[in-house]
Design a protein around this motif. Structure first.
Motif, PDB file in Angstrom:
ATOM      1  N   TYR A 203      27.872  31.776 -10.440  1.00  0.00           N
ATOM      2  CA  TYR A 203      26.499  32.288 -10.464  1.00  0.00           C
ATOM      3  C   TYR A 203      26.488  33.802 -10.229  1.00  0.00           C
ATOM      4  O   TYR A 203      25.696  34.516 -10.850  1.00  0.00           O
ATOM      5  CB  TYR A 203      25.635  31.548  -9.430  1.00  0.00           C
ATOM      6  CG  TYR A 203      25.396  30.119  -9.856  1.00  0.00           C
ATOM      7  CD1 TYR A 203      24.242  29.762 -10.535  1.00  0.00           C
ATOM      8  CD2 TYR A 203      26.367  29.139  -9.653  1.00  0.00           C
ATOM      9  CE1 TYR A 203      24.037  28.454 -10.979  1.00  0.00           C
ATOM     10  CE2 TYR A 203      26.187  27.836 -10.097  1.00  0.00           C
ATOM     11  CZ  TYR A 203      25.022  27.505 -10.756  1.00  0.00           C
ATOM     12  OH  TYR A 203      24.838  26.223 -11.214  1.00  0.00           O
TER      13      TYR A 203
ATOM     14  N   PHE B  68      20.944  36.180 -15.736  1.00  0.00           N
ATOM     15  CA  PHE B  68      19.651  36.068 -15.065  1.00  0.00           C
ATOM     16  C   PHE B  68      19.640  37.049 -13.900  1.00  0.00           C
ATOM     17  O   PHE B  68      20.681  37.609 -13.537  1.00  0.00           O
ATOM     18  CB  PHE B  68      19.329  34.639 -14.598  1.00  0.00           C
ATOM     19  CG  PHE B  68      20.503  33.873 -14.034  1.00  0.00           C
ATOM     20  CD1 PHE B  68      21.068  34.207 -12.816  1.00  0.00           C
ATOM     21  CD2 PHE B  68      21.035  32.784 -14.723  1.00  0.00           C
ATOM     22  CE1 PHE B  68      22.139  33.499 -12.290  1.00  0.00           C
ATOM     23  CE2 PHE B  68      22.111  32.060 -14.217  1.00  0.00           C
ATOM     24  CZ  PHE B  68      22.656  32.426 -12.988  1.00  0.00           C
TER      25      PHE B  68
ATOM     26  N   ILE C  96      17.919  29.656  -7.831  1.00  0.00           N
ATOM     27  CA  ILE C  96      18.744  28.638  -8.499  1.00  0.00           C
ATOM     28  C   ILE C  96      19.813  28.089  -7.553  1.00  0.00           C
ATOM     29  O   ILE C  96      20.024  26.867  -7.486  1.00  0.00           O
ATOM     30  CB  ILE C  96      19.387  29.225  -9.777  1.00  0.00           C
ATOM     31  CG1 ILE C  96      18.311  29.446 -10.855  1.00  0.00           C
ATOM     32  CG2 ILE C  96      20.479  28.308 -10.317  1.00  0.00           C
ATOM     33  CD1 ILE C  96      18.771  30.296 -12.029  1.00  0.00           C
TER      34      ILE C  96
ATOM     35  N   GLU D  94      19.417  20.476 -14.468  1.00  0.00           N
ATOM     36  CA  GLU D  94      19.239  20.979 -15.835  1.00  0.00           C
ATOM     37  C   GLU D  94      17.756  21.196 -16.140  1.00  0.00           C
ATOM     38  O   GLU D  94      17.372  22.207 -16.742  1.00  0.00           O
ATOM     39  CB  GLU D  94      19.851  19.986 -16.837  1.00  0.00           C
ATOM     40  CG  GLU D  94      19.853  20.482 -18.258  1.00  0.00           C
ATOM     41  CD  GLU D  94      20.622  19.548 -19.199  1.00  0.00           C
ATOM     42  OE1 GLU D  94      21.036  20.023 -20.262  1.00  0.00           O
ATOM     43  OE2 GLU D  94      20.797  18.360 -18.847  1.00  0.00           O
TER      44      GLU D  94
ATOM     45  N   LEU E 202      16.574  24.369 -14.375  1.00  0.00           N
ATOM     46  CA  LEU E 202      17.029  25.606 -15.013  1.00  0.00           C
ATOM     47  C   LEU E 202      16.147  26.018 -16.186  1.00  0.00           C
ATOM     48  O   LEU E 202      16.105  27.192 -16.554  1.00  0.00           O
ATOM     49  CB  LEU E 202      18.484  25.469 -15.490  1.00  0.00           C
ATOM     50  CG  LEU E 202      19.578  25.458 -14.418  1.00  0.00           C
ATOM     51  CD1 LEU E 202      20.953  25.402 -15.066  1.00  0.00           C
ATOM     52  CD2 LEU E 202      19.483  26.679 -13.508  1.00  0.00           C
ATOM     53  N   LYS E 203      15.428  25.063 -16.754  1.00  0.00           N
ATOM     54  CA  LYS E 203      14.575  25.374 -17.912  1.00  0.00           C
ATOM     55  C   LYS E 203      13.393  26.276 -17.520  1.00  0.00           C
ATOM     56  O   LYS E 203      12.721  26.848 -18.380  1.00  0.00           O
ATOM     57  CB  LYS E 203      14.076  24.089 -18.565  1.00  0.00           C
ATOM     58  CG  LYS E 203      15.216  23.273 -19.191  1.00  0.00           C
ATOM     59  CD  LYS E 203      14.736  22.248 -20.166  1.00  0.00           C
ATOM     60  CE  LYS E 203      15.843  21.343 -20.667  1.00  0.00           C
ATOM     61  NZ  LYS E 203      17.009  22.029 -21.221  1.00  0.00           N
TER      62      LYS E 203
ATOM     63  N   SER F  92      14.608  32.132 -17.722  1.00  0.00           N
ATOM     64  CA  SER F  92      15.108  32.635 -19.009  1.00  0.00           C
ATOM     65  C   SER F  92      16.536  33.136 -18.830  1.00  0.00           C
ATOM     66  O   SER F  92      16.833  33.862 -17.875  1.00  0.00           O
ATOM     67  CB  SER F  92      14.212  33.760 -19.530  1.00  0.00           C
ATOM     68  OG  SER F  92      14.133  34.816 -18.602  1.00  0.00           O
ATOM     69  N   PHE F  93      17.405  32.716 -19.724  1.00  0.00           N
ATOM     70  CA  PHE F  93      18.814  33.114 -19.706  1.00  0.00           C
ATOM     71  C   PHE F  93      19.061  34.125 -20.827  1.00  0.00           C
ATOM     72  O   PHE F  93      18.564  33.949 -21.938  1.00  0.00           O
ATOM     73  CB  PHE F  93      19.719  31.898 -19.912  1.00  0.00           C
ATOM     74  CG  PHE F  93      19.925  31.057 -18.681  1.00  0.00           C
ATOM     75  CD1 PHE F  93      21.200  30.875 -18.162  1.00  0.00           C
ATOM     76  CD2 PHE F  93      18.854  30.443 -18.043  1.00  0.00           C
ATOM     77  CE1 PHE F  93      21.403  30.103 -17.023  1.00  0.00           C
ATOM     78  CE2 PHE F  93      19.048  29.675 -16.904  1.00  0.00           C
ATOM     79  CZ  PHE F  93      20.322  29.506 -16.397  1.00  0.00           C
TER      80      PHE F  93
ATOM     81  N   ALA G 286      24.079  32.780 -23.983  1.00  0.00           N
ATOM     82  CA  ALA G 286      23.195  32.345 -22.903  1.00  0.00           C
ATOM     83  C   ALA G 286      23.158  30.824 -22.752  1.00  0.00           C
ATOM     84  O   ALA G 286      23.267  30.287 -21.639  1.00  0.00           O
ATOM     85  CB  ALA G 286      21.788  32.887 -23.143  1.00  0.00           C
ATOM     86  N   GLU G 287      23.006  30.133 -23.871  1.00  0.00           N
ATOM     87  CA  GLU G 287      22.905  28.661 -23.814  1.00  0.00           C
ATOM     88  C   GLU G 287      24.215  28.034 -23.349  1.00  0.00           C
ATOM     89  O   GLU G 287      24.217  27.076 -22.565  1.00  0.00           O
ATOM     90  CB  GLU G 287      22.523  28.122 -25.198  1.00  0.00           C
ATOM     91  CG  GLU G 287      22.159  26.640 -25.159  1.00  0.00           C
ATOM     92  CD  GLU G 287      21.726  26.106 -26.520  1.00  0.00           C
ATOM     93  OE1 GLU G 287      21.584  24.868 -26.629  1.00  0.00           O
ATOM     94  OE2 GLU G 287      21.538  26.901 -27.456  1.00  0.00           O
TER      95      GLU G 287
ATOM     96  N   GLN H 152      24.516  28.449 -19.606  1.00  0.00           N
ATOM     97  CA  GLN H 152      23.621  27.494 -18.935  1.00  0.00           C
ATOM     98  C   GLN H 152      24.211  26.081 -18.953  1.00  0.00           C
ATOM     99  O   GLN H 152      24.235  25.398 -17.919  1.00  0.00           O
ATOM    100  CB  GLN H 152      22.252  27.507 -19.619  1.00  0.00           C
ATOM    101  CG  GLN H 152      21.214  26.635 -18.914  1.00  0.00           C
ATOM    102  CD  GLN H 152      19.832  26.802 -19.524  1.00  0.00           C
ATOM    103  OE1 GLN H 152      19.585  27.700 -20.314  1.00  0.00           O
ATOM    104  NE2 GLN H 152      18.914  25.936 -19.141  1.00  0.00           N
ATOM    105  N   ASN H 153      24.704  25.655 -20.097  1.00  0.00           N
ATOM    106  CA  ASN H 153      25.298  24.317 -20.205  1.00  0.00           C
ATOM    107  C   ASN H 153      26.509  24.171 -19.288  1.00  0.00           C
ATOM    108  O   ASN H 153      26.704  23.119 -18.657  1.00  0.00           O
ATOM    109  CB  ASN H 153      25.725  24.042 -21.648  1.00  0.00           C
ATOM    110  CG  ASN H 153      24.535  23.850 -22.576  1.00  0.00           C
ATOM    111  OD1 ASN H 153      23.427  23.557 -22.113  1.00  0.00           O
ATOM    112  ND2 ASN H 153      24.733  24.024 -23.863  1.00  0.00           N
TER     113      ASN H 153
END
Length: 305
Positions: A90, A99, A107, A206, A209-210, A213-214, A233-234, A237-238
């Motif tokens: 993180y 972020f 988070i 998950e 986290l939505k 914004s990443f 970014a995605e 996040q995953n």
């Protein structure tokens, strides 16, 4: 080539960040307002039991690590790759601008709360197995069918952490000793991290986290799950979601960065755990540790390339 690496849970200690208040008082104040308590006081004065509560530990280590990171970046040192061990990922994401620090505090607090409630006290545990081959240990875990246990942290040659149901971890620990492990050390944690017992909370995490914004990362982040770099970014996040229930492949992360030309690792944050692991993975690389402003002064004197 330089990589920044950031420590995870277990590196916390009372007194961490003490010399940072003058330069990073704003960060401690901001984090404290988000968390609803005096974070600087907890980090510097304790008590240790409060600091060790995972929902406190996670934003505390993040804040100290980021405060140090900000000073390192301001000094003109920058990385080619960034990586973090578990929670440390993180700080790596904040370093890359995925972020904001403010969002990272929220988070990591939520992550700690969810992890704490994932399993009732005593149901899960973890243990470090020293001096046993990964394949043998994997076979041991798979041979235990009445309880769940699996590999959780592949830290360095000869150091693997297992995680799962307390009874499963006990059985695997005994079998590991019989198969020639030099030592098995039960970890002082109440949470079976980085295994499938965290799958349900990962789904909840998950969804959480939505809300945020990443952004794509400014630096390639070598994530714990795949041990490969991404700036997307995605994908970041995953990886943060999967990391909750997947093994931390730290040894592979370090080897990946070395294979790409990294020869200097700077550990930024409390403790020296990662520096020790990296030295065991490859004794030829340079490692530096920045957990105080004095450490940064020493690093700045080095010829870093």
């Amino acid at each position: 080539m330089i990589a920044f690496v950031f420590p995870g849970q277990g590196s916390q200690y009372v007194g961490m960040g003490k010399d940072l208040l003058e330069v990073a008082g704003d960060l401690f104040k901001l984090a404290g307002e988000i968390l609803g308590f005096d974070l600087a006081k907890l980090c510097i004065e304790g008590p240790q039991e409060e600091l060790n509560k995972t929902e406190n530990t996670q934003p505390a280590i993040l804040t100290v690590s980021y405060a140090l990171l900000r000073e390192v970046l301001a000094s003109g040192i920058s990385p080619v790759f960034v990586a973090g061990h578990s929670l440390g990922e993180y700080t790596a994401a904040v370093c890359g601008g995925v972020f904001s620090f403010e969002d990272a505090v929220k988070i990591t607090r939520k992550r700690g709360e969810l992890m704490q409630k994932a399993q009732p006290e005593g149901v899960g545990s973890m243990a470090a197995v020293l001096g046993l081959d990964e394949n043998i240990l994997k076979q041991i875990c798979e041979s235990i069918t009445d309880f769940y246990v699996d590999l959780a942290n592949l830290n360095c040659p000869g150091q693997i952490v297992i995680s799962g149901h307390t009874e499963g971890v006990k059985k695997a620990s005994e079998l590991a000793k019989q198969k020639g492990a030099k030592k098995v050390v039960p970890l002082q944690v109440s949470i079976p991290s980085h295994c499938m017992l965290m799958k349900d909370v990962a789904q909840e995490f998950e969804k959480y986290l939505k809300k945020f914004s990443f952004n794509n990362s400014k630096f390639p982040i070598v994530n714990n799950v795949s041990a490969e770099a991404t700036e997307d970014a995605e994908a970041v996040q995953n990886a943060l979601v999967k990391q909750l229930y997947s093994p931390v492949r730290w040894q592979d992360c370090v080897k990946y960065m070395i294979s790409k030309g990294v020869n200097t690792f700077i550990e930024i944050g409390p403790g020296k755990v990662l520096s020790g692991l990296i030295k065991r993975i490859d004794p030829t690389v340079k490692t530096y540790n920045v957990e105080s402003l004095n450490d940064l002064k020493s690093v700045k004197k080095e010829d870093l390339k």
